[in-house]
Scaffold this active site. Structure first.
Site, PDB file in Angstrom:
ATOM      1  N   ARG A 104      -4.203 -10.221   3.880  1.00 31.84           N
ATOM      2  CA  ARG A 104      -4.484 -10.144   2.440  1.00 31.84           C
ATOM      3  C   ARG A 104      -3.240  -9.593   1.766  1.00 31.84           C
ATOM      4  NH1 ARG A 104      -6.037  -6.407  -1.195  1.00 31.84           N
ATOM      5  NH2 ARG A 104      -7.553  -7.012  -2.791  1.00 31.84           N
TER       6      ARG A 104
ATOM      7  N   LYS B 140       0.814  -1.219   0.000  1.00 31.80           N
ATOM      8  CA  LYS B 140       0.000   0.000   0.000  1.00 31.80           C
ATOM      9  C   LYS B 140       0.848   1.269   0.000  1.00 31.80           C
ATOM     10  CE  LYS B 140      -4.471  -1.675   0.846  1.00 31.80           C
ATOM     11  NZ  LYS B 140      -5.571  -2.016   1.725  1.00 31.80           N
TER      12      LYS B 140
HETATM   13  C1  7PJ Z   1      -8.345  -4.253   0.700  1.00 30.88           C
HETATM   14  C2  7PJ Z   1      -9.362  -4.981   0.108  1.00 30.88           C
HETATM   15  C3  7PJ Z   1      -8.188  -4.306   2.112  1.00 30.88           C
HETATM   16  C4  7PJ Z   1     -10.058  -5.811   2.133  1.00 30.88           C
HETATM   17  C5  7PJ Z   1      -8.285  -3.878  -1.412  1.00 30.88           C
HETATM   18  C6  7PJ Z   1      -5.147  -2.961  -2.532  1.00 30.88           C
HETATM   19  C7  7PJ Z   1      -6.414  -2.213  -2.714  1.00 30.88           C
HETATM   20  N1  7PJ Z   1     -10.210  -5.757   0.812  1.00 30.88           N
HETATM   21  N2  7PJ Z   1      -9.318  -4.728  -1.228  1.00 30.88           N
HETATM   22  N3  7PJ Z   1      -9.080  -5.089   2.779  1.00 30.88           N
HETATM   23  N4  7PJ Z   1      -7.660  -3.581  -0.275  1.00 30.88           N
HETATM   24  N5  7PJ Z   1     -10.878  -6.555   2.877  1.00 30.88           N
HETATM   25  O1  7PJ Z   1      -5.080  -4.189  -2.576  1.00 30.88           O
HETATM   26  O2  7PJ Z   1      -4.140  -2.253  -2.343  1.00 30.88           O
HETATM   27  O3  7PJ Z   1      -7.345  -3.667   2.735  1.00 30.88           O
HETATM   28  S1  7PJ Z   1      -7.854  -3.247  -2.979  1.00 30.88           S
END
Ligand code: 7PJ
Length: 271
Positions: free
Chosen positions: A250, A216
């Site tokens: 994630r 990020k």
């Molecule tokens: C997240 C997401 C997160 C959850 C994205 C990226 C942006 N879903 N989808 N949590 N981020 N639950 O992957 O940088 O932080 S998209």
């Protein structure tokens, strides 16, 4: 010092973006074959869950129609389902996409809008799969313009509590709910760091915590690195989150995170 609260069942969720404009993969995986091969490599690398998204949520990204999101994600879910029993999560906020993805074999919904779009609560309740409720201030189009909180941890925690209550009221079983503070979704670096430090407090909401910090912008800003040079920063945050009680990480770099988290898990077992 913040307490250590290592989850004995910490899991790794590998990210597969099928969007032409996605945040850190830069559209590398926008064809079905490439996305499929990428997902298979994440499974081989040790992912416990695969998260498939068909709409970019990077700051300023434009929304896509549900038909297009379905076109990007459903064939991939179906193809993966043919070759692997791994749990597949659909990263979407749209009820039509949730339905199509679960019909194709997805077994979890990852909703950055925490089921706040029309009909999302009702559809998620009908589908009877686990749902991750994420906090976001504003919308992806505007969220990073001027994020403000009086008390970021209190406000995010209250929001998640309210969304848990809304999900329960819609008939979603409590055991199916996960929560996520939504790092980078309407937050400054300081907000993100305060929330990271407060993971043990968010855990007291009683639901598993999903955490997305991988690659990020915060890492880019603190270390002055472009998206393709954020691996070590991402691993450092993954370890920190693991020590503070995250249940699902994630991430984009599954093999590397699996090693880092494997060491934290061993450390957790001696308590
Ligand atoms: C997240 C997401 C997160 C959850 C994205 C990226 C942006 N879903 N989808 N949590 N981020 N639950 O992957 O940088 O932080 S998209």
């Amino acid at each position: 010092m913040t307490e250590l609260t290592i989850s004995p069942e910490i899991k790794i969720m590998g990210v597969v973006n099928t969007t032409p404009d996605s945040f850190s993969d830069g559209g590398k995986f926008d064809s079905l074959d490439k996305a499929f091969a990428h997902a298979q490599s994440l499974i081989a690398d040790g992912a416990d869950i695969i998260d498939i998204g068909g709409e970019s949520t990077r700051p300023g990204a434009q929304p896509v129609e549900p038909e297009e999101e379905i076109r990007r994600t459903v064939p991939l879910i179906a193809a993966l389902r043919e070759v692997s029993a791994i749990p597949i999560s659909i990263d979407t906020s749209k009820p039509e996409v949730m339905q199509a993805a679960v019909a194709a074999g997805a077994s979890m919904i990852n909703c950055i809008w925490a089921l706040r779009l029309d009909n999302a609560l009702e559809v998620a309740a009908e589908l009877e799969v686990p749902v991750c409720l994420m906090h976001m201030q504003g919308t992806p189009q505007t969220m990073q313009q001027d994020p403000r909180y009086d008390d970021v941890v209190g406000e995010v925690s209250d929001f998640l509590r309210r969304r848990i209550d809304a999900a329960l009221a819609a008939g979603i079983a409590e055991e199916r709910l996960l929560i996520d503070p939504g790092f980078g979704f309407g937050k400054t670096i300081e907000h993100n760091l305060r929330l990271l430090k407060a993971l043990p407090q968010l855990r007291r909401l009683g639901r598993p915590l999903l955490v997305g910090l991988s690659r990020k912008k915060m890492i880019g800003t603190i270390l002055d690195k472009p998206a393709d040079q954020r691996l070590y920063g991402s691993l450092s945050l993954a370890v920190t989150a693991a020590l503070l009680g995250a249940d699902i990480l994630r991430v984009h770099d599954v093999a590397e995170t699996a090693d880092a988290v494997g060491m934290v898990r061993a450390f957790g077992e001696v308590f």
